[in-house]
Scaffold this motif. Structure first.
Motif, short mmCIF file in Angstrom:
data_model
loop_
_atom_site.label_atom_id
_atom_site.label_comp_id
_atom_site.label_asym_id
_atom_site.label_seq_id
_atom_site.Cartn_x
_atom_site.Cartn_y
_atom_site.Cartn_z
N SER A 45 0.83 -1.21 0.00
CA SER A 45 0.00 0.00 0.00
C SER A 45 0.86 1.25 0.00
O SER A 45 0.52 2.24 -0.65
N GLY A 46 2.00 1.21 0.70
CA GLY A 46 2.90 2.37 0.69
C GLY A 46 3.44 2.66 -0.70
O GLY A 46 3.50 3.82 -1.13
N ALA A 47 3.82 1.61 -1.43
CA ALA A 47 4.33 1.79 -2.79
C ALA A 47 3.25 2.30 -3.73
O ALA A 47 3.50 3.21 -4.54
N VAL A 48 2.05 1.76 -3.62
CA VAL A 48 0.95 2.21 -4.49
C VAL A 48 0.58 3.65 -4.15
O VAL A 48 0.38 4.48 -5.04
N LEU A 49 0.54 3.96 -2.88
CA LEU A 49 0.22 5.33 -2.43
C LEU A 49 1.26 6.33 -2.94
O LEU A 49 0.92 7.42 -3.40
N LEU B 292 -2.34 2.43 -12.36
CA LEU B 292 -2.55 1.95 -11.00
C LEU B 292 -2.27 0.45 -10.91
O LEU B 292 -1.57 -0.02 -10.01
N ILE B 293 -2.78 -0.30 -11.87
CA ILE B 293 -2.57 -1.75 -11.90
C ILE B 293 -1.08 -2.05 -12.08
O ILE B 293 -0.54 -2.95 -11.43
N ALA B 294 -0.40 -1.32 -12.95
CA ALA B 294 1.03 -1.54 -13.17
C ALA B 294 1.82 -1.26 -11.88
O ALA B 294 2.75 -2.00 -11.54
N ALA B 295 1.44 -0.21 -11.16
CA ALA B 295 2.12 0.11 -9.89
C ALA B 295 1.88 -1.01 -8.88
O ALA B 295 2.80 -1.40 -8.14
N SER B 296 0.67 -1.54 -8.84
CA SER B 296 0.35 -2.65 -7.94
C SER B 296 1.19 -3.87 -8.29
O SER B 296 1.77 -4.51 -7.40
N ASP B 297 1.24 -4.22 -9.57
CA ASP B 297 2.01 -5.39 -10.00
C ASP B 297 3.48 -5.23 -9.62
O ASP B 297 4.12 -6.18 -9.14
N SER B 298 4.02 -4.06 -9.82
CA SER B 298 5.41 -3.79 -9.49
C SER B 298 5.64 -3.92 -7.98
O SER B 298 6.62 -4.53 -7.55
N ALA B 299 4.74 -3.37 -7.19
CA ALA B 299 4.85 -3.45 -5.73
C ALA B 299 4.76 -4.90 -5.27
O ALA B 299 5.49 -5.32 -4.36
N MET B 300 3.88 -5.69 -5.89
CA MET B 300 3.74 -7.11 -5.52
C MET B 300 5.03 -7.86 -5.81
O MET B 300 5.44 -8.71 -5.02
N ALA B 301 5.67 -7.55 -6.91
CA ALA B 301 6.91 -8.24 -7.28
C ALA B 301 8.03 -7.98 -6.28
O ALA B 301 8.94 -8.79 -6.14
N GLU B 302 7.95 -6.86 -5.57
CA GLU B 302 9.00 -6.47 -4.63
C GLU B 302 8.74 -6.92 -3.19
O GLU B 302 9.60 -6.75 -2.33
#
Length: 173
Positions: A35-39, A50-60
């Motif tokens: 949530s911090g990365a998406v925010l 938004l979806i791309a940012a979520s996917d990137s945050a999940m990968a990390e």
């Protein structure tokens, strides 16, 4: 050609106070690092960003972050009372036979014993039988393989939930 107006939820997500957005994102995924990365990526010009940012945050996400994310999900077949998202996502178990529900409970317990966390699957659109079959198959995985499957399943769940959030602003209490 006229510009398409932004989805009301995306407009809200871009402009609402950080604490409100953080709470809404926590309902999507319980991992604070996610949530911090998406925010931090606000504002988003389109839901795809938004979806791309979520996917990137999940990968990390680290193993600990994944544990935090999984802790926000109830077992399959037992959605949290008052949680419309998990009830909607697990709809395939709603009409399941008592035998299938009992089998899913046993599989959930065996899975949790083996891996130390709930069996997590993107249940949207799956029947109870499909969820049961996936649990049966995945219980034989190595912990490392299962961890990566869980990451992929969380990514799918987050995409569905974020799409809903981008489409419609959260209701005020």
């Amino acid at each position: 050609m006229t510009a398409t107006p932004a989805a009301p939820g995306l407009t809200w997500l871009n402009s609402a106070p950080e604490s409100d957005v953080r709470a809404a994102l926590h309902a999507v995924c319980a991992a604070s690092a996610w949530s911090g990365a998406v925010l931090a990526g606000r504002p988003y010009a389109a839901p795809a960003e938004l979806i791309a940012a979520s996917d990137s945050a999940m990968a990390e996400l680290t193993a600990g972050d994944l544990d935090e994310a999984m802790a926000g999900h109830p077992p399959i077949g037992r959605p949290r009372p008052g949680d419309p998202a998990s009830a909607r996502e697990q709809r395939g178990m709603a009409g399941a036979s008592e035998q299938l529900k009992e089998e899913m409970l046993e599989l959930n317990l065996a899975y949790q014993e083996r891996f130390g966390h709930v069996f997590l699957i993107c249940a949207t659109g799956l029947s109870g039988e499909q969820m049961r079959d996936a649990a049966r198959e995945r219980i034989a995985n190595s912990p490392q393989k299962e961890r990566e499957i869980v990451r992929a399943e969380l990514t799918k769940i987050n995409r569905i939930r974020l799409t809903g959030l981008a489409d419609e602003a959260p209701h005020e209490p």
